[in-house]
Write an enzyme that holds these catalytic residues in place. Structure first.
Site, short mmCIF file in Angstrom:
data_model
loop_
_atom_site.label_atom_id
_atom_site.label_comp_id
_atom_site.label_asym_id
_atom_site.label_seq_id
_atom_site.Cartn_x
_atom_site.Cartn_y
_atom_site.Cartn_z
N LYS A 151 0.84 -1.21 0.00
CA LYS A 151 0.00 0.00 0.00
C LYS A 151 0.87 1.25 0.00
CE LYS A 151 0.85 1.36 4.45
NZ LYS A 151 1.84 2.34 4.73
N ASP A 188 -1.88 -1.96 10.34
CA ASP A 188 -2.26 -1.91 8.92
C ASP A 188 -2.87 -3.22 8.41
OD1 ASP A 188 -1.33 0.66 8.75
OD2 ASP A 188 0.65 0.08 7.97
P1 ATP Z 1 4.18 -0.29 7.61
O1 ATP Z 1 4.06 0.44 6.31
O2 ATP Z 1 2.95 -1.13 7.94
O3 ATP Z 1 4.65 0.54 8.75
P2 ATP Z 1 6.70 -1.29 6.71
O4 ATP Z 1 6.50 -1.48 5.24
O5 ATP Z 1 7.38 -0.04 7.13
O6 ATP Z 1 5.29 -1.43 7.42
P3 ATP Z 1 7.53 -4.00 6.98
O7 ATP Z 1 8.07 -4.30 5.62
O8 ATP Z 1 6.24 -4.59 7.35
O9 ATP Z 1 7.53 -2.45 7.27
O10 ATP Z 1 8.69 -4.43 8.00
C1 ATP Z 1 8.79 -3.88 9.28
C2 ATP Z 1 9.51 -4.88 10.18
O11 ATP Z 1 8.67 -6.02 10.33
C3 ATP Z 1 10.82 -5.37 9.59
O12 ATP Z 1 11.83 -5.05 10.48
C4 ATP Z 1 10.67 -6.87 9.44
O13 ATP Z 1 11.77 -7.56 9.96
C5 ATP Z 1 9.42 -7.22 10.25
N1 ATP Z 1 8.56 -8.23 9.59
C6 ATP Z 1 7.88 -9.19 10.23
N2 ATP Z 1 7.20 -9.96 9.37
C7 ATP Z 1 7.44 -9.48 8.13
C8 ATP Z 1 7.00 -9.86 6.83
N3 ATP Z 1 6.19 -10.91 6.61
N4 ATP Z 1 7.43 -9.12 5.80
C9 ATP Z 1 8.22 -8.04 6.02
N5 ATP Z 1 8.68 -7.66 7.21
C10 ATP Z 1 8.30 -8.36 8.29
#
Ligand code: ATP
Length: 305
Positions: free
Chosen positions: A11, A136
């Site tokens: 997203k 989210d």
């Molecule tokens: P958001 O936009 O919801 O804040 P994000 O895109 O910034 O999320 P993610 O890619 O979800 O961040 O990753 C955040 C943390 O979550 C990372 O440090 C990662 O190690 C952990 N994590 C746990 N499960 C997953 C997964 N299935 N995919 C990606 N990261 C994950």
């Protein structure tokens, strides 16, 4: 019972406003989220007991810390304690990028296990579990799912305004943004840390969410860009000025607007046409590993299949 494959789209936040801090420590949010055509692929296989996980990515945890694992644990516990599943995540969404990569995998696992084991949890029950896993996750699961062919489960894609911690969702009409460029610089930002450093008095630009919704509802994709803003940029750009530089360069290259997504560091830009978008893609691709030229995520036809 057979394997199920689910697409789990990323997203972007078209607007992100923080209305204040709540007594439970969370921030009161108002954000428009929109799924884009960049997705992980989650494969689920039945297993008599235990959760087994594998992935093609070296950047995500495999055990309890993985949001997809948490989701499996939660839904299986509700369905049949002790039941198992095998999960494979084909990771295509950059990690720690502000694109909800972890949340969307968790959402896919909730919807996927419900389908795989015919658990018959209602949408409301699944959304409640989603909200308990992460802010989210409910949004990522809020699109309507359908089965294009046996063994595949597909979300139609969704846009919604989220309030509260992100779990109070209101769906918005489907609109297709045809030219979206995402640039993810080579570092991660911690969502928790960015929120903890937010000082609303230091924010220079708040989104005009009401006007945004008016033009979105009219289907005026060009003018939504006028009302896009993200209050978290005030923190993330101070910590990492490169985010501001990417934004400015995208604007110079003809973007209608460029904005950080979530707590960053990804920056997305909306372009008016394929030519300017492709030129910008080529230019950024020379410098950055993770650059994506996309459109909105949309699946299924008008007749519901
Ligand atoms: P958001 O936009 O919801 O804040 P994000 O895109 O910034 O999320 P993610 O890619 O979800 O961040 O990753 C955040 C943390 O979550 C990372 O440090 C990662 O190690 C952990 N994590 C746990 N499960 C997953 C997964 N299935 N995919 C990606 N990261 C994950």
């Amino acid at each position: 019972m057979q394997t199920v494959i689910i697409e789990a789209p990323a997203k972007i936040n078209l607007t992100l406003d923080v209305k204040g801090k709540r007594s439970d420590g969370y921030h009161e949010l108002e954000t428009v989220m929109h799924q884009v055509n960049l997705f992980d692929r989650v494969t689920l296989e039945p297993r008599s007991s235990g959760i087994e996980m594998a992935t093609n990515s070296s950047s995500i945890p495999l055990g309890q810390e993985n949001l997809a694992y948490k989701a499996a644990l939660m839904v299986l516990q509700e369905y049949q304690p002790g039941a198992g599943v095998k999960i494979f995540i084909e990771k295509n969404i950059p990690v720690g990028a502000g694109l909800a990569g972890g949340s969307t995998d968790a959402a896919a696992v909730l919807a996927g296990i419900n389908h795989l084991y015919d658990c018959r949890f209602s949408r409301q029950q699944l959304l409640k579990m989603a909200a308990a896993i992460g802010s989210d996750v409910a949004f990522c699961m809020s699109g309507q799912y359908y089965q294009p062919r046996p063994g595949e489960l597909v979300s139609r894609g969704t846009t919604a305004i989220a309030r509260g911690r992100g779990e109070l969702l209101e769906s918005l009409p489907t609109r297709i943004i045809p030219y979206i460029l995402i640039v993810k610089p080579d570092f991660e930002l911690s969502t928790v840390q960015v929120y903890s450093e937010l000082d609303l008095k230091a924010v220079e630009q708040f989104p005009d969410t009401r006007s945004f919704l008016q033009v979105w509802n009219k289907g005026d994709i060009i003018n939504i860009s006028v009302y896009m803003a993200n209050v978290l940029e005030s923190v993330s750009i101070r910590k990492k000025p490169e985010i501001g530089i990417i934004k400015s360069r995208l604007m110079e290259m003809g973007a209608l607007n460029a904005l950080m997504s979530g707590s960053g560091p990804s920056v997305f830009a909306i372009f008016p046409d394929n030519e300017t978008a492709s030129k910008a893609y080529q230019a950024f691709k020379k410098e950055y590993r993770e650059v994506y030229l996309l459109s909105s995520y949309k699946r299924g036809d008008k007749n519901g299949s």
